[in-house]
Design an enzyme around this catalytic site. Structure first.
Site, PDB file in Angstrom:
ATOM      1  CE1 TYR A  74     -29.751   2.286 -10.843  1.00 66.99           C
ATOM      2  CE2 TYR A  74     -27.745   1.492 -11.398  1.00 66.99           C
ATOM      3  CZ  TYR A  74     -29.165   1.177 -11.152  1.00 66.99           C
ATOM      4  OH  TYR A  74     -29.721   0.058 -11.194  1.00 66.99           O
ATOM      5  CG  PHE A 126     -35.887  -9.667  14.991  1.00 72.25           C
ATOM      6  CD1 PHE A 126     -36.240  -9.103  16.081  1.00 72.25           C
ATOM      7  CD2 PHE A 126     -35.903  -9.179  13.794  1.00 72.25           C
ATOM      8  CE1 PHE A 126     -37.220  -8.166  15.572  1.00 72.25           C
ATOM      9  CE2 PHE A 126     -36.937  -8.344  13.541  1.00 72.25           C
ATOM     10  CZ  PHE A 126     -37.562  -7.616  14.475  1.00 72.25           C
ATOM     11  CB  THR A 127     -39.851 -11.571  13.344  1.00 74.95           C
ATOM     12  OG1 THR A 127     -39.501 -10.189  13.189  1.00 74.95           O
ATOM     13  CG2 THR A 127     -40.550 -11.725  14.549  1.00 74.95           C
ATOM     14  CG  ASP A 217     -29.667  -8.099  14.498  1.00 71.58           C
ATOM     15  OD1 ASP A 217     -29.586  -6.940  14.268  1.00 71.58           O
ATOM     16  OD2 ASP A 217     -30.760  -8.741  14.696  1.00 71.58           O
ATOM     17  CE  LYS A 260     -35.463  -1.905  14.616  1.00 69.19           C
ATOM     18  NZ  LYS A 260     -35.660  -3.013  13.394  1.00 69.19           N
ATOM     19  NE  ARG A 384     -41.596  -8.332  18.487  1.00 72.44           N
ATOM     20  CZ  ARG A 384     -41.979  -8.414  17.093  1.00 72.44           C
ATOM     21  NH1 ARG A 384     -43.073  -9.159  16.806  1.00 72.44           N
ATOM     22  NH2 ARG A 384     -41.389  -7.636  16.263  1.00 72.44           N
ATOM     23  CG  PHE A 451     -46.123 -10.470  13.975  1.00 72.77           C
ATOM     24  CD1 PHE A 451     -45.094 -11.514  13.889  1.00 72.77           C
ATOM     25  CD2 PHE A 451     -45.566  -9.192  14.010  1.00 72.77           C
ATOM     26  CE1 PHE A 451     -43.947 -11.475  13.155  1.00 72.77           C
ATOM     27  CE2 PHE A 451     -44.046  -8.923  13.341  1.00 72.77           C
ATOM     28  CZ  PHE A 451     -43.466 -10.053  13.170  1.00 72.77           C
TER      29      PHE A 451
END
Ligand SMILES: *Cc1c(COP(=O)(O)O)cnc(C)c1O
Length: 459
Positions: A74, A126-127, A217, A260, A384, A451
């Site tokens: 933990y 970005f969303t 980002d 990614k 998009r 979306f």
């Protein structure tokens, strides 16, 4: 595949996952049942899945071996220290806070770094990033160069920030009116377009002058580094590792999606140099994610991520990655199919405005095109465009982005050039018959991030 422009896969296949294709009649039923939203199609009904490059990576044998040495304590897991050490070495930041995925990091950063009413300028949005900024009282402001909104114009670094736009915002709102600059490498919604080192340096210098912080980002930072190596003067002989390191030397911290460029299926983290900010982040991570030494990830996931990060900066890997995407784009271009140029890092984007000139933007051309590609070929892609852009919070009107795109996103190390050929050929066939694509309208529209779960019918 003897063309030297496209290097063969720098790996051999040790484990396979069979895929099958259902027939056209079945696909017609599936797409109707999914309300013409490719997000609502089941994976089992998809032949080649180009919905996203997020969490769809194939892990290496070493990463799978790493899974077996997960330390699921933990607190104080040894895998956390491996991840921390790896990120510190590659990115150069002092502190790292693990999160369950990128948006977990965005949530924490937005909480601690935005005061309500402050602006958060960024190179396109970005969303999830914009959602968290706005949910914390921030006001997003697009300061990407104008060329990024033009789907045809060539620019080697179409993700660059327009320094005049940033300067104008500083002049208008004052440095205290700006929470931080959010700089994405690469810019997903512009088509996976990179940012140059020169631009990163200039943003840093301007922000230093006014005491404004810069957070990246970092989601596709390795892909961005490859474009720098390929296109920016003075970088051809530098290693990807050195370029990544230099990129982050111009930032105060970053948010990262592990799904990614980290070559894993889940995870993320937040980095920063500032000690006080780190303390605040650690207080919040226990509320939203978990202990600061796991933050929503299992020990084994942190291990796979540490190994994946090291693999992602290998030269053969990243060259093949970028060039496989380019191969698909080049095949479409040669057949005259309209795509965003130059071809970006993680995806090929079809320009739905030019693909479907008979549809208005209100008829949701990109959504309609994505649904039709699935019907024709079993290939899953994503919209998009106007659907993803959502509505203005205050006026309730649709944001009408200039770019109305369908994204063919290539998972890392998953598909071969033969799969790319199938995708290219089915889209080329559809392009010859494009007038038959009908527009769509909403029959269910969620209030947030619509979306993902919206439903449509044919007009
Ligand atoms: C995927 C993504 C995110 C969010 O990361 P998640 O891991 O999906 O939460 C943020 N920014 C960009 C550019 C992304 O592509």
């Amino acid at each position: 595949m003897l063309d030297k422009r496209y290097p063969a896969e720098p790996f051999r296949i040790k484990s396979v996952e069979p895929v099958t294709m259902i027939n056209r009649e079945q696909r017609e039923e599936v797409v109707k049942k999914a309300g013409y939203n490719t997000f609502l199609i089941d994976s089992k009904d998809v032949y080649i899945d180009l919905l996203t490059d997020s969490g769809t990576n194939a892990m290496s044998d070493r990463q799978w071996a790493g899974i077996m040495v997960g330390d699921e304590a933990y607190a104080g897991s040894r895998n956390f220290y491996h991840l921390q050490e790896t990120v510190q070495e590659l990115f150069g930041f002092k502190h790292i806070v693990p999160t369950h995925q990128g948006r977990g990091a965005e949530n924490i950063l937005s909480h601690i770094a935005i005061k309500p009413g402050q602006y958060v300028p960024g190179n396109m949005y970005f969303t999830t990033t914009r959602y968290h900024q706005e949910a914390n009282g921030g006001i997003f402001k697009d300061i990407i160069i104008d060329d990024a909104h033009d789907s045809i114009k060539y620019h080697p670094f179409k993700g660059n920030i327009d320094l005049n736009k940033l300067q104008a915002l500083i002049d208008e709102k004052g440095p205290e009116g700006i929470a931080y600059v959010c700089l994405a490498v690469t810019v997903n919604l512009a088509g996976g377009q990179p940012v140059s080192i020169e631009n990163m340096k200039a943003v840093r210098a301007l922000c230093n002058k006014h005491g404004i912080r810069v957070f990246y980002d970092a989601t596709r930072c390795v892909e961005n580094a490859y474009f720098i190596k390929e296109r920016e003067e003075g970088y051809a002989d530098k290693s990807i590792k050195d370029i990544v390191h230099e990129m982050f030397s111009y930032a105060d911290g970053c948010t990262m999606s592990g799904k990614k460029d980290c070559l894993t299926n889940i995870g993320g983290f937040l980095c920063m140099n500032d000690d006080d900010l780190f303390l605040e982040a650690k207080e919040l991570v226990v509320v939203y994610e978990g202990m600061p030494s796991y933050g929503g990830m299992a020990g084994r996931d942190m291990e796979a991520m540490a190994i994946g990060l090291k693999e992602s900066i290998q030269e053969e890997y990243i060259e093949h990655r970028i060039k496989q995407v380019r191969y698909l784009g080049d095949r479409l271009l040669e057949a005259g199919v309209p795509i965003v140029e130059p071809i970006g890092g993680h995806a090929v984007f079809l320009d739905a405005r030019r693909f479907c000139p008979h549809l208005t933007q209100e008829e949701l051309p990109a959504q309609a095109l994505a649904a039709r590609i699935y019907l024709e070929s079993g290939v899953r892609t994503m919209e998009r465009g106007i659907v993803s852009a959502g509505r203005d919070k205050n006026t309730g009107k649709n944001h009408a982005p200039k770019l109305e795109l369908v994204r063919l996103t290539i998972p890392r190390r998953v598909y071969t050039y033969a799969h790319m050929d199938i995708v290219a050929e089915s889209i080329i066939d559809l392009y010859k018959n494009k007038e038959s694509i009908r527009g769509l309208r909403f029959i269910y529209e969620p209030k947030m991030l619509r979306f993902f779960t919206a439903r449509f019918e044919e007009i």
